[in-house]
Enzyme design. Structure first.
Site, PDB file in Angstrom:
ATOM      1  N   CYS A  72     -10.817  12.560   0.906  1.00 28.93           N
ATOM      2  CA  CYS A  72     -10.199  13.828   0.049  1.00 28.93           C
ATOM      3  C   CYS A  72     -11.861  14.656  -1.037  1.00 28.93           C
ATOM      4  CB  CYS A  72      -9.099  13.414  -1.117  1.00 28.93           C
ATOM      5  SG  CYS A  72      -8.351  14.817  -1.995  1.00 28.93           S
ATOM      6  N   CYS A  78     -10.040  12.264  -9.130  1.00 24.14           N
ATOM      7  CA  CYS A  78      -8.478  12.602  -9.203  1.00 24.14           C
ATOM      8  C   CYS A  78      -8.162  10.902  -9.368  1.00 24.14           C
ATOM      9  CB  CYS A  78      -8.091  13.190  -7.517  1.00 24.14           C
ATOM     10  SG  CYS A  78      -6.253  12.459  -7.267  1.00 24.14           S
ATOM     11  N   CYS A  81      -5.012   8.336  -5.794  1.00 28.17           N
ATOM     12  CA  CYS A  81      -5.814   7.401  -5.034  1.00 28.17           C
ATOM     13  C   CYS A  81      -6.948   6.259  -5.307  1.00 28.17           C
ATOM     14  CB  CYS A  81      -6.070   7.970  -3.032  1.00 28.17           C
ATOM     15  SG  CYS A  81      -4.789   8.638  -2.613  1.00 28.17           S
ATOM     16  N   TYR A 313      21.489  -1.851  -7.543  1.00 30.13           N
ATOM     17  CA  TYR A 313      20.341  -0.895  -7.809  1.00 30.13           C
ATOM     18  C   TYR A 313      20.249  -0.179  -6.360  1.00 30.13           C
ATOM     19  CZ  TYR A 313      18.778  -4.271 -11.145  1.00 30.13           C
ATOM     20  OH  TYR A 313      18.328  -5.348 -12.267  1.00 30.13           O
ATOM     21  N   GLU A 334      25.185   1.006  -9.120  1.00 28.66           N
ATOM     22  CA  GLU A 334      23.766   2.128  -9.124  1.00 28.66           C
ATOM     23  C   GLU A 334      24.370   2.342 -10.504  1.00 28.66           C
ATOM     24  OE1 GLU A 334      20.584   4.066  -9.852  1.00 28.66           O
ATOM     25  OE2 GLU A 334      20.850   3.373  -8.251  1.00 28.66           O
ATOM     26  N   CYS A 409       8.247  -3.141  -6.230  1.00 24.60           N
ATOM     27  CA  CYS A 409       7.413  -2.511  -6.287  1.00 24.60           C
ATOM     28  C   CYS A 409       5.932  -2.884  -6.791  1.00 24.60           C
ATOM     29  CB  CYS A 409       7.500  -1.299  -6.186  1.00 24.60           C
ATOM     30  SG  CYS A 409       8.008  -0.507  -7.482  1.00 24.60           S
TER      31      CYS A 409
END
Length: 454
Positions: A72, A78, A81, A313, A334, A409
């Site tokens: 990229c 940036c 990433c 969740y 949720e 995550c």
């Protein structure tokens, strides 16, 4: 003692959570984005803290064989990433080590590195993200849409993004042209003036595109102009929405959205089931890898036809409905009402009748259900980055399901919560990292904790 602007020659020994190089100078950790393990580099100190420092990579003196040219043109500046300067396999190895480190150092689970499998990588780590959020800056005539520069709120303007699915470049071109013609002003987070805060683009693997503008007003100037440009310039364009957010914070979208044109939702398919993606709903960013993630979660859950499962969740019900095909009953919890509405519509669209969804905070709803006598056989957790509240752990320990499957995550908070489950009698039964965030920091990890058999 390190000082700002000091020039250093360093040897990189590892990679951090954002794939930045970890070096040491007189015993002090120095993080150098762009450096790879085994490399000798020249770097300039940018920031000094009592226990660590950040430095800018100036020159690679001895390169690693894993180094590659970024694909990229905006990568150098940036912040979207952080791993394009290395082979994809090297990013996977670094993420595997992160998972092992967090589960042993934070959770203190009695495991070896062999207990953490290789990260499941993407077949194609490019053009894989189905959601892109771009801050909008500059002026109406010279607008800037892009990602924030690393560790700043300075926007790096882009024309396209090779990691995004679909024709993101076409959307950016249409929005910029509309801004020039209408004078629609970008939002200034310093003065809190202006209209346009963020552009959010959601794309399905079928090529459907939903465009959402985060704005400070309930209307746009000449929206027909923008709609026409999106129709002619973006293949698969299905709908334009706005989400009003007047708050002085870093949250991208507001609590509600308003449709200006086209479809309310777009549709994605996961494991043979169809799911609607609305402007505000949570949906994993990499659908191909999400299927692998959910397959692993189902394997760990090992549901039987008589089981009752809780999906905490639950979002739009993706995990709930995948589980529903393998057990007697699924209860999804949720906090976002719109997501629960989507989950119920998804259940109806897939002709699934043994999944039910309840609106409320998990830390309130799960203890309430347990007090009322619910005793699930399996509980699946897929919380936001902050992990789960202590009340959730307490309710799980009281309900004593035979298995807890925890998807995260953010492995540090997953490890923190795993330590509490372990203290309550659960033991490590396996984990599987999956790379959803290709060429970026972070990794999705599925962790299975089991209660010893009575």
């Amino acid at each position: 003692m390190l000082t700002k602007n000091q020039e250093l020659m360093l040897t990189c020994t590892g990679l951090g959570a954002e794939l930045e190089g970890i070096c040491r100078h007189e015993g002090q950790a120095v993080f150098v984005p762009g450096a790879l393990p085994g490399e000798t580099v020249e770097a300039r100190v940018l920031m000094v803290r009592p226990s660590f420092a950040y430095a800018r990579l100036d020159r690679v003196l001895i390169p690693s064989p894993d180094r590659r040219e970024p694909f990229c043109p905006a990568y150098r500046f940036c912040g979207g990433c952080s791993g394009q300067h290395m082979n994809y396999s090297s990013t996977l190895a670094a993420k595997r080590h992160q998972v092992f480190d967090h589960l042993t150092r934070i959770a203190k689970l009695p495991i070896t590195e062999a207990d953490v499998p290789l990260v499941i990588g993407a077949d194609d780590p490019i053009h894989c993200r189905n959601k892109t959020s771009l801050p909008i800056g500059g002026t109406a005539q010279t607008s800037m849409l892009g990602f924030y520069k690393r560790r700043s709120h300075d926007i790096v303007s882009i024309e396209n993004c090779p990691v995004a699915m679909g024709d993101l470049g076409g959307v950016i071109t249409a929005v910029k042209a509309w801004m020039r013609e209408t004078g629609a002003p970008p939002y200034d987070e310093n003065t809190h003036r202006g209209l346009l805060r963020h552009l959010v683009v959601r794309t399905s693997r079928a090529g459907e595109v939903l465009v959402v503008l985060a704005v400070t007003s309930a209307s746009l100037p000449n929206p027909e102009n923008l709609i026409r440009r999106l129709q002619t310039g973006v293949p698969g364009f299905k709908g334009l929405h706005i989400s009003e957010n007047r708050q002085h914070n870093n949250v991208i979208l507001g609590d509600t959205s308003q449709k200006l044109y086209g479809a309310d939702v777009i549709t994605e398919t996961l494991l043979g089931l169809s799911f609607e993606i609305s402007p505000l709903s949570f949906f994993q960013v990499n659908p191909a890898q999400t299927e692998r993630l959910y397959q692993q979660a189902l394997a760990f859950a090992a549901l039987t036809p008589q089981d009752t499962a809780v999906d905490a969740y639950a979002g739009a019900g993706t995990i709930s409905l995948c589980m529903a095909r393998h057990c007697k009953r699924v209860i999804g919890l949720e906090i976002v009402p719109q997501a629960v509405e989507s989950a119920r519509r998804n259940a109806a669209a897939n002709h699934i009748e043994n999944a039910e969804f309840s609106v409320g905070a998990v830390e309130e709803k799960l203890p309430e259900l347990i007090r009322l006598g619910l005793r699930p056989d399996v509980i699946v957790l897929d919380p936001p980055r902050k992990g789960v509240e202590p009340a959730v752990i307490e309710a799980i320990l009281q309900a004593a399901p035979r298995r807890v499957v925890y998807i995260s995550c953010h492995v540090p908070t997953q490890a923190r919560d795993a330590a509490l489950l372990a203290a309550g009698g659960y033991h490590f039964a396996g984990c599987q990292p999956v790379d959803l965030f290709c060429y970026a920091g972070g990794v999705e990890n599925v962790l299975c904790m089991e209660r010893p058999a009575d």
